[in-house]
Write a protein that holds these residues in place. Structure first.
Motif, mmCIF file in Angstrom:
data_model
loop_
_atom_site.group_PDB
_atom_site.id
_atom_site.type_symbol
_atom_site.label_atom_id
_atom_site.label_comp_id
_atom_site.label_asym_id
_atom_site.label_seq_id
_atom_site.Cartn_x
_atom_site.Cartn_y
_atom_site.Cartn_z
ATOM 1 N N VAL A 4 -8.300 -36.445 26.277
ATOM 2 C CA VAL A 4 -8.354 -35.861 24.872
ATOM 3 C C VAL A 4 -9.891 -35.477 24.722
ATOM 4 O O VAL A 4 -10.361 -34.361 24.387
ATOM 5 N N TYR A 5 -10.655 -36.485 24.563
ATOM 6 C CA TYR A 5 -11.891 -36.404 23.913
ATOM 7 C C TYR A 5 -12.892 -35.829 24.995
ATOM 8 O O TYR A 5 -14.149 -35.438 24.610
ATOM 9 N N LEU A 6 -12.463 -35.578 26.359
ATOM 10 C CA LEU A 6 -13.411 -34.784 27.273
ATOM 11 C C LEU A 6 -12.686 -33.530 27.743
ATOM 12 O O LEU A 6 -13.072 -32.506 27.290
ATOM 13 N N THR A 7 -11.582 -33.879 28.373
ATOM 14 C CA THR A 7 -10.901 -32.411 28.745
ATOM 15 C C THR A 7 -10.252 -31.425 27.673
ATOM 16 O O THR A 7 -10.761 -30.543 27.444
ATOM 17 N N TYR A 8 -9.744 -32.144 26.882
ATOM 18 C CA TYR A 8 -9.066 -31.235 25.880
ATOM 19 C C TYR A 8 -9.969 -30.655 24.711
ATOM 20 O O TYR A 8 -10.053 -29.728 24.372
ATOM 21 N N ALA A 9 -11.138 -31.570 24.332
ATOM 22 C CA ALA A 9 -12.012 -31.040 23.549
ATOM 23 C C ALA A 9 -12.860 -29.937 24.272
ATOM 24 O O ALA A 9 -13.307 -29.363 23.494
ATOM 25 N N HIS A 10 -13.229 -30.176 25.724
ATOM 26 C CA HIS A 10 -13.872 -29.099 26.154
ATOM 27 C C HIS A 10 -13.332 -27.725 26.084
ATOM 28 O O HIS A 10 -13.660 -26.671 25.804
ATOM 29 N N TRP A 11 -11.899 -27.570 26.289
ATOM 30 C CA TRP A 11 -10.948 -26.519 26.516
ATOM 31 C C TRP A 11 -10.944 -26.040 25.000
ATOM 32 O O TRP A 11 -11.044 -24.858 24.484
ATOM 33 N N TYR A 12 -11.027 -27.020 23.836
ATOM 34 C CA TYR A 12 -10.988 -26.490 22.428
ATOM 35 C C TYR A 12 -12.365 -25.872 22.190
ATOM 36 O O TYR A 12 -12.366 -24.669 21.475
ATOM 37 N N GLY A 13 -13.367 -26.280 22.673
ATOM 38 C CA GLY A 13 -14.598 -25.512 22.529
ATOM 39 C C GLY A 13 -14.663 -24.105 23.016
ATOM 40 O O GLY A 13 -15.019 -22.983 22.378
ATOM 41 N N GLU A 14 -13.921 -23.981 24.212
ATOM 42 C CA GLU A 14 -13.985 -22.549 24.920
ATOM 43 C C GLU A 14 -13.094 -21.759 24.137
ATOM 44 O O GLU A 14 -13.163 -20.419 23.863
ATOM 45 N N LEU A 15 -11.911 -22.228 23.663
ATOM 46 C CA LEU A 15 -10.947 -21.567 22.893
ATOM 47 C C LEU A 15 -11.447 -21.023 21.605
ATOM 48 O O LEU A 15 -11.412 -19.938 21.018
ATOM 49 N N THR A 16 -12.442 -21.817 21.100
ATOM 50 C CA THR A 16 -12.685 -21.608 19.717
ATOM 51 C C THR A 16 -13.890 -20.188 19.809
ATOM 52 O O THR A 16 -14.241 -19.427 18.849
ATOM 53 N N ARG A 17 -14.512 -20.188 21.063
ATOM 54 C CA ARG A 17 -15.501 -19.025 21.435
ATOM 55 C C ARG A 17 -14.647 -17.977 21.855
ATOM 56 O O ARG A 17 -15.362 -16.879 22.295
ATOM 57 N N GLY A 18 -13.256 -18.164 21.786
ATOM 58 C CA GLY A 18 -12.694 -16.682 21.938
ATOM 59 C C GLY A 18 -12.197 -16.346 23.438
ATOM 60 O O GLY A 18 -11.626 -15.203 23.778
ATOM 61 N N THR A 19 -11.858 -17.434 24.306
ATOM 62 C CA THR A 19 -11.443 -17.266 25.562
ATOM 63 C C THR A 19 -10.870 -18.469 26.204
ATOM 64 O O THR A 19 -11.039 -19.369 25.699
#
Length: 400
Positions: A53-68
């Protein structure tokens, strides 16, 4: 006015009805508190369950919030709808990403519990299967997004009888997140129910995909990461390769595509057999759908559990969180007195317990393919295989 004797009977009846509710609430609260404590400590066996959660999912969350959507990421293997779940913690800005994710998983767990209690009664086996079965997986359910996916599938199944269109919408939304919830519609009765459910599912899929495609780029990049998957060490094929290694074979273990997989001369052959078995399972399900003649209120539940079991045991990957799906579907089956899957549901309980023994408790043994690690996975997979074959036989004989 109500006679005194009648008032006494009403009061006694209300008290009797409240006691099971209090018992259910107490067991649910105690077990979930224990799971949360394990999640916070996260120091048993092969540690790091929560880092997903706090590494993989949070990393994906960051990319998703940047629009991709994640691009060229071998660990991103999920349909576009998963992006909505990974973005969902933003709805709780007062909490950290990890805290919000766990809170939403706990909320989904509670929603499944309430829905099962309403469908099968507080004393019914369904709600107790879920309430008591999920903690057998320790803290894994709150560190993966499979509880939320399972909630969509279970709610879809429980909605199909009265509101087929709603069941279709929920199954369609689940399918955009992790594909398998679409199997909740496999057992819908022929006629209006099937047309309404499948049409609304298709509409929900198209609508959500359109919204996500407009807001995020590269929604289909996940398809590029599927073909290279090998044989995961916990799968049925992985058990065969582990036995070959223990017998002196040259199989090795590598971390690829977000999981530990076998490498070696027999992997390609085992992968081919796995593919053929999956194809055979799909043919069986299609043949069952064509040949089925008798439907009860339990048929959609039973068919969904059977389908997911068959595709799970023939898959190249059997992660421990897959048991969350099976426990949820088995619980839905047990809400109906007409289900034929009770023995199957009972087999899933020890399978869930052995899954958490394999990961995280004895995962070092599983990775290094010791006799102990191999034995635990072998017994777990034998239970799943037995459950799948029994489920298929009972579904076929009950409906054809």
């Amino acid at each position: 006015m109500t006679p005194p004797q009648a008032r006494t009977l009403v009061t006694a009846g209300s008290r009797v009805a409240v006691l099971p509710l209090l018992a259910l609430g107490a067991v649910w609260a105690a077990t979930r508190l224990g799971m949360l404590v394990l999640l916070v400590r996260d120091d048993i066996g092969f540690g790091g369950v929560s880092r997903e959660v706090y590494l993989t999912y949070a990393h994906w969350y960051g990319e998703l919030t940047r629009g991709t959507f994640p691009v060229d990421d071998p660990t991103w293997q999920y349909p576009p709808g998963a992006g909505a779940l990974f973005l969902a913690p933003a709805l709780v800005p007062a909490l950290t990403y990890f805290q919000a994710f766990v809170a939403l998983a706990l909320l989904a767990d509670a929603a499944v519990t309430v829905a099962l209690a309403r469908a099968g009664g507080i004393r019914g086996g369904g709600v107790w299967m879920w309430t008591g079965g999920l903690p057998l997986l320790l803290h894994i359910p709150f560190a993966r997004y499979d509880v939320q996916v399972t909630a969509l599938a279970v709610l879809a199944l429980l909605s199909l009888h009265r509101r087929p269109w709603l069941g279709g919408v929920l199954a369609g939304l689940g399918a955009t997140v992790k594909l398998w919830p679409a199997l909740a519609l496999l057992g819908t009765p022929r006629g209006h129910s099937t047309r309404a459910a499948w049409a609304s599912a298709a509409g929900a899929v198209l609508a959500l995909l359109a919204v996500l495609s407009l807001g995020l780029s590269h929604p289909l990049d996940f398809l590029r990461q599927q073909g290279g998957r090998g044989i995961q060490i916990e799968s049925l094929g992985g058990t065969a390769l582990a036995l070959i290694r223990l017998s002196g074979g040259e199989e090795g273990v590598e971390f690829r595509y977000g999981a530990f997989e076998f490498t070696g001369p027999h992997v390609a052959a085992v992968a081919c057999v796995s593919f053929l078995l999956t194809a055979a399972a799909l043919v069986f399900l299609l043949l069952w759908r064509v040949r089925a003649k008798r439907w009860t209120t339990a048929t959609p539940f039973d068919a969904a559990l059977c389908a997911v079991l068959l595709l799970t045991v023939t898959s190249r990957v059997i992660s421990p969180q897959y048991l969350i799906w099976l426990l949820g579907l088995a619980a839905a089956c047990l809400t109906s007195p007409h289900t034929g899957q009770r023995p199957v549901a009972l087999l899933l309980l020890p399978a869930a317990a052995l899954s958490s023994l394999a990961y995280p408790l004895l995962y070092d043994d599983v990775i290094t393919v010791t006799p102990l690690g191999c034995a635990v996975v072998l017994v777990r997979n034998a239970l799943l295989l037995t459950a799948a074959l029994l489920s298929a036989r009972r579904l076929w004989t009950a409906t054809t």
